[in-house]
Design an enzyme around this catalytic site. Structure first.
Site: not given
Ligand code: M6R
Length: 605
Positions: A2, A27, A74, A100-101, A478, A482, A485, A501, A600
């Site tokens: 948030c 956020r 959020w 927020n929190g 990674e 990607k 998500e 395995h 984000k």
């Molecule tokens: O702001 P940060 O780099 O600490 O965020 C960490 C993760 O939340 C961030 O990398 C998340 O996994 C991304 N959405 C991946 O694309």
């Protein structure tokens, strides 16, 4: 997670609050709302979904007043519905607030202090704050807030309106970012300085249960007990938050295209020797016993690469750790441990908590952060900034690449200090590192068209696997994140040798298996694993360097990238994977920049 914002100003503050919420949308975007005080009466408009929906709602029901607060959510407690959207009211309507929190003891409070309260408008944890304020209010909001805070466990940044104080905003925070600032025509609060218009340089950081009272003309501070106190401003250099997409349809594609420049800008100072690590080469040589890289998500994946770099090439034990695990693992770290915290936002709650724990235990704390002045940067012994520029798409690309680049520069420096490479090898690596931005650009140029074509097939698949060994495994992790998500396809990454395995039982006729084989020393082994899945009907996609292209000619789809040193292959391996995820998500009609259920900046644990 948030984002909150508030302004006590002169004219109608709603347009500014709405604009600020747009900047805080990174956020969370499950719902949004604004409340104002008009003639001492709270009025609010809320909408499920993105800020655009709130804008539409405000077109139908305009809010006009010179004091107001706003929120973008959020969801943590309760579905993303209008009833759960902030601002929330106290039952008597006197208090209206944004939060927020997480109030961790909300349920306990409902059973105890608030046991008599039967009217609950929402399923949120936040609403208990409004009820507590009503309960403790006897005409003095600061005192009521001081008493309320004594009951709250968890984290919060609060922006509060009280009908009895029609020109005032009250605020308080614990463990969630909140700044207050004087602007030309009033006073503001916000979760992020970037949400406030104009060119701010001096702000107050509200922390540790401090209470703040803002009117358009002044900002006053109180101790957690409600006694007046003085507070100094801090100087901030807000990152330019440009909402420009560079002509691309999505921020993610724009940010993919910016990677060469992000890595160049990050490496430039480091290649010029401009490191401020908080320790010297003598420590790296004689004092450094162990490195822990601690982070979440993609930032953690850079740690998987760093772990190999530091162990294989610098001969220092190194472990990549997930921050949410590290913080509760009771880790053994001390003054011989270098803990490296990696974060684009610099705000990730678990990473920040892990950092505080490492510091408490005497470890050296270095962070690799993109957002200047963020909490993780401010609390570290030393910071290396990634100069990637503000990243807006939820799926990180350019910040991830810039983080990797910092690790490369650190590894070369550490290896030289520890004598695990000689001067000639150091010069060779430095030369290759300087060439990396151009190679990233070449990788983008080469991968764009084939990734777009391959995405036509991928869009219809249910499952995808990514396999690789050593640094290629780090890149596979990674690549898989990607893909899942933003395209919502179930994807998994495996160390190539681990597949047989158990997981290979999931491979069926046509299941896409992407083999990443940029690491020349491992490519034969990975090729064998590719053959194993091919024998079971998989659609094989291989990502390899020019030198190995012939060896992988039997893949159904072959993506060749420029060659680079074994140390730096991760940076080139991920490029076609980012593009593949992007185009797959696009073909599936997904909301690429704001994938469902994500935000984000993850500011709750
Ligand atoms: O702001 P940060 O780099 O600490 O965020 C960490 C993760 O939340 C961030 O990398 C998340 O996994 C991304 N959405 C991946 O694309």
């Amino acid at each position: 997670m948030c984002g909150i914002i508030g302004k006590a100003g002169v004219g109608n503050v709603t347009p500014e609050l709405l604009e600020g919420l747009g900047k805080l949308e990174y956020r969370g975007y499950d719902s949004a709302g604004i409340a104002v005080l008009r003639n001492g009466r709270p009025e609010r408009v809320r909408a499920v979904g993105k800020i655009a929906n709130l804008r539409d709602a405000l077109d139908k029901t305009p809010l006009e007043a010179c004091v107001g607060v706003g929120h973008t959510r959020w969801a943590t407690h309760g579905a993303p519905s209008e009833a759960n959207a902030h601002p929330h009211n106290s039952p008597d309507g006197k208090f209206t607030l944004v939060h927020n929190g997480i109030i961790e003891n909300a349920d306990a409070l409902k059973r105890t202090v608030l046991a008599d309260d039967k009217e609950w408008e929402s399923e949120t944890d936040t609403e208990v704050v409004a009820h507590l304020l009503q309960k403790f209010y006897t005409g003095d909001v600061v005192k009521a807030l001081a008493e309320t805070q004594k009951h709250l466990k968890g984290s919060y940044a609060l922006g509060i309106l009280c009908a009895d104080y029609p020109d005032t905003i009250f605020a308080a925070a614990l463990g969630s970012p909140l700044i207050a600032a004087s602007v030309e025509d009033g006073s503001c609060i916000a979760s992020d300085v970037g949400a406030i218009g104009g060119t701010l340089s001096e702000v107050y950081k509200i922390e540790n249960r401090e209470i703040c009272m803002l009117t358009r003309d002044e900002i006053r501070f109180y101790t957690p007990d409600g006694e007046p106190c003085e507070k100094a401003t801090v100087t901030v250099v807000p990152d330019a938050l440009s909402m420009d997409k560079g002509g691309y349809e999505h921020y993610m594609l724009y940010e993919i295209m910016q990677q060469s420049s992000a890595v160049r800008k990050t490496l430039e100072p480091l290649l010029a020797g401009d490191f401020d690590l908080g320790f010297d080469d003598a420590f790296v040589r004689d004092g450094l016993k162990e490195i822990r890289v601690v982070a979440c998500g993609s930032a953690y994946h850079t740690g998987l690469a760093a772990q190999l770099l530091f162990e294989r090439f610098c001969r220092v034990p190194c472990r990549a750790e997930i921050a949410s695990e590290f913080r509760y693992a009771d880790p053994v770290v001390d003054e011989g441990t270098l803990t490296v915290f990696v974060s684009q936002s610099g705000e990730t709650a678990d990473t920040l908590a892990a950092l505080r724990l490492a510091k408490e235990r005497g470890a050296k704390v270095l962070s690799i952060v993109n957002v200047r002045g963020s909490a993780i940067a401010s609390e570290s012994d030393a910071v290396v900034y990634t100069n990637a520029g503000r990243e807006i798409a939820v799926a990180t690309t350019k910040a991830y690449s810039a983080q990797l680049a910092v690790f490369y520069a650190l590894a070369v420096r550490f290896a030289a200090a520890r004598g695990t490479i000689d001067e000639a090898r150091r010069a060779e690596l430095t030369h290759e590192l300087a060439a990396l931005p151009d190679k990233i650009q070449e990788a983008i140029d080469r991968a764009e068209a084939p990734a777009r074509k391959l995405a036509e097939t991928m869009a219809a698949t249910q499952d995808i696997f990514f396999i690789g060994r050593r640094l290629d495994f780090a890149a596979s992790m990674e690549a898989s994140l990607k893909m899942k998500e933003i395209s919502y396809i179930n994807s998994q990454a495996y160390a190539a040798g681990e597949l047989k395995h158990g997981t290979i039982s999931l491979v069926e006729q046509g299941t896409p298996v992407v083999s990443i084989a940029m690491d020349g020393g491992m490519s034969d082994k990975t090729h064998s694993n590719m053959s194993e899945v091919r024998a079971r009907g998989a659609l094989t996609v291989a990502v390899t360097g020019d030198k190995n292209a012939d060896a992988f000619a039997d893949a159904d789809v072959l993506l060749t990238m420029p060659d680079t040193d074994e140390w730096f292959t991760c940076s080139l391996a991920v490029i076609p994977m980012q593009l593949l995820s992007y185009y797959t998500a696009k073909n599936r009609g997904c909301d690429i920049d704001k994938p469902k259920n994500l935000a984000k900046s993850v500011t709750v644990e």
